[in-house]
Design a protein around this motif. Sequence first.
Motif, PDB file in Angstrom:
ATOM      1  N   ALA A 226       0.839  -1.199   0.000  1.00 50.73           N
ATOM      2  CA  ALA A 226       0.000   0.000   0.000  1.00 50.73           C
ATOM      3  C   ALA A 226       0.876   1.250   0.000  1.00 50.73           C
ATOM      4  O   ALA A 226       1.908   1.313   0.680  1.00 50.73           O
ATOM      5  CB  ALA A 226      -0.921  -0.003   1.211  1.00 50.73           C
ATOM      6  N   ASP A 228       2.506   4.575   0.795  1.00 49.44           N
ATOM      7  CA  ASP A 228       2.800   5.438   1.936  1.00 49.44           C
ATOM      8  C   ASP A 228       3.866   6.416   1.466  1.00 49.44           C
ATOM      9  O   ASP A 228       4.954   6.009   1.043  1.00 49.44           O
ATOM     10  CB  ASP A 228       3.309   4.609   3.116  1.00 49.44           C
ATOM     11  N   THR A 284       5.912  -2.230   9.138  1.00 51.91           N
ATOM     12  CA  THR A 284       4.823  -1.252   9.082  1.00 51.91           C
ATOM     13  C   THR A 284       4.063  -1.270   7.753  1.00 51.91           C
ATOM     14  O   THR A 284       3.066  -0.567   7.604  1.00 51.91           O
ATOM     15  CB  THR A 284       5.390   0.161   9.300  1.00 51.91           C
ATOM     16  N   ASP A 285       4.517  -2.045   6.781  1.00 51.91           N
ATOM     17  CA  ASP A 285       3.863  -2.089   5.472  1.00 51.91           C
ATOM     18  C   ASP A 285       2.497  -2.759   5.540  1.00 51.91           C
ATOM     19  O   ASP A 285       2.310  -3.753   6.263  1.00 51.91           O
ATOM     20  CB  ASP A 285       4.726  -2.875   4.470  1.00 51.91           C
ATOM     21  N   ARG A 286       1.565  -2.201   4.786  1.00 50.91           N
ATOM     22  CA  ARG A 286       0.296  -2.894   4.535  1.00 50.91           C
ATOM     23  C   ARG A 286       0.456  -3.631   3.210  1.00 50.91           C
ATOM     24  O   ARG A 286       0.548  -3.022   2.153  1.00 50.91           O
ATOM     25  CB  ARG A 286      -0.864  -1.898   4.480  1.00 50.91           C
ATOM     26  N   TYR A 288      -0.246  -6.168   0.121  1.00 44.42           N
ATOM     27  CA  TYR A 288      -1.187  -6.875  -0.748  1.00 44.42           C
ATOM     28  C   TYR A 288      -0.615  -8.229  -1.145  1.00 44.42           C
ATOM     29  O   TYR A 288      -1.327  -9.233  -1.143  1.00 44.42           O
ATOM     30  CB  TYR A 288      -1.479  -6.045  -2.001  1.00 44.42           C
TER      31      TYR A 288
END
Length: 304
Positions: A226, A228, A284-286, A288
Amino acid sequence: MSTGDGFKEKTANSGKTAKPLRGDYSAMRDDFTIDQGWSHYSAEEHDRWRRLYERQSRLLPRYAAPEYMDCLSRLDAGDGIPDFERASAKLRQATGWEIVAVPGLIPEDAFFGHLASRRFPVTNWIRTEAELDYLEEPDVFHDFFGHVPLLMHPVFADYMEAYGKGGLRAMKLGTMDQLARLYWYTVEFGLIRDGDNGLKVYGAGILSSAGETPYSIEDSSPNRVAFDLERVMRTLYRIDDYQETYFVIDSYDQLFTETQQDFGPIYERLKGQPAIAADAVLPTDRIYTRGTGARKLGKSQAAE
């Protein structure tokens, strides 16, 4: 796209090689534009455009963002290399943008200045027959097919103008590396979430590549993370292969809103922070898709 100092090195927004520039720079104006010379294209060059256009168009329904597909259809550019004046008339009516012809890569300040004035520089030469599948330096197909359609989209068009203005400021602040990464991971290699239809491509570097278009969406090798803003501005990228990470926006409105803020405090926060590897995944990454890295591993093993 832009060049480094004095045309000594080639660059893709800070990714450099030592190879000489292509294109005829002898007839440039002070703003680095030239006449397109549309009447000088050969029948073979128009045919090459049509074949590239048809090949990529077959991939679009499955992989491309619907907004891009709609804008491309409105440009009606499938019959041959487009006449920039005719295309500019449509752009001006839609969003106030226009195309200017350039001989190839141009200096960063000229590139940003054009964007800030809603002019997009498009290279006037087309790749050779031997370069259909891979081209190191952007040609008219990459620039027009990849970049120009979304200039018909009001929000994305505003984002590109804002990026140009931000580029001029970043040059004065010495923060071009961070801003170049934003361009790379959005304008060139961005993905967008399309509701229940999954991820789609809007980045020009992907959309003009027959190989990277399906790879960016379906291959298990790359990470898909996602968007950022500060994460993107710290992340290194590949200029010699498909990307190891793609960043996903929720909408063009999100992209424009997040990049409308004053970047001064962001540059201060990023000062001294280490760059993030192109294939890294952070806690901290969202995420996919967490990539396998198989492509990079395969290439490393083949080189041994």
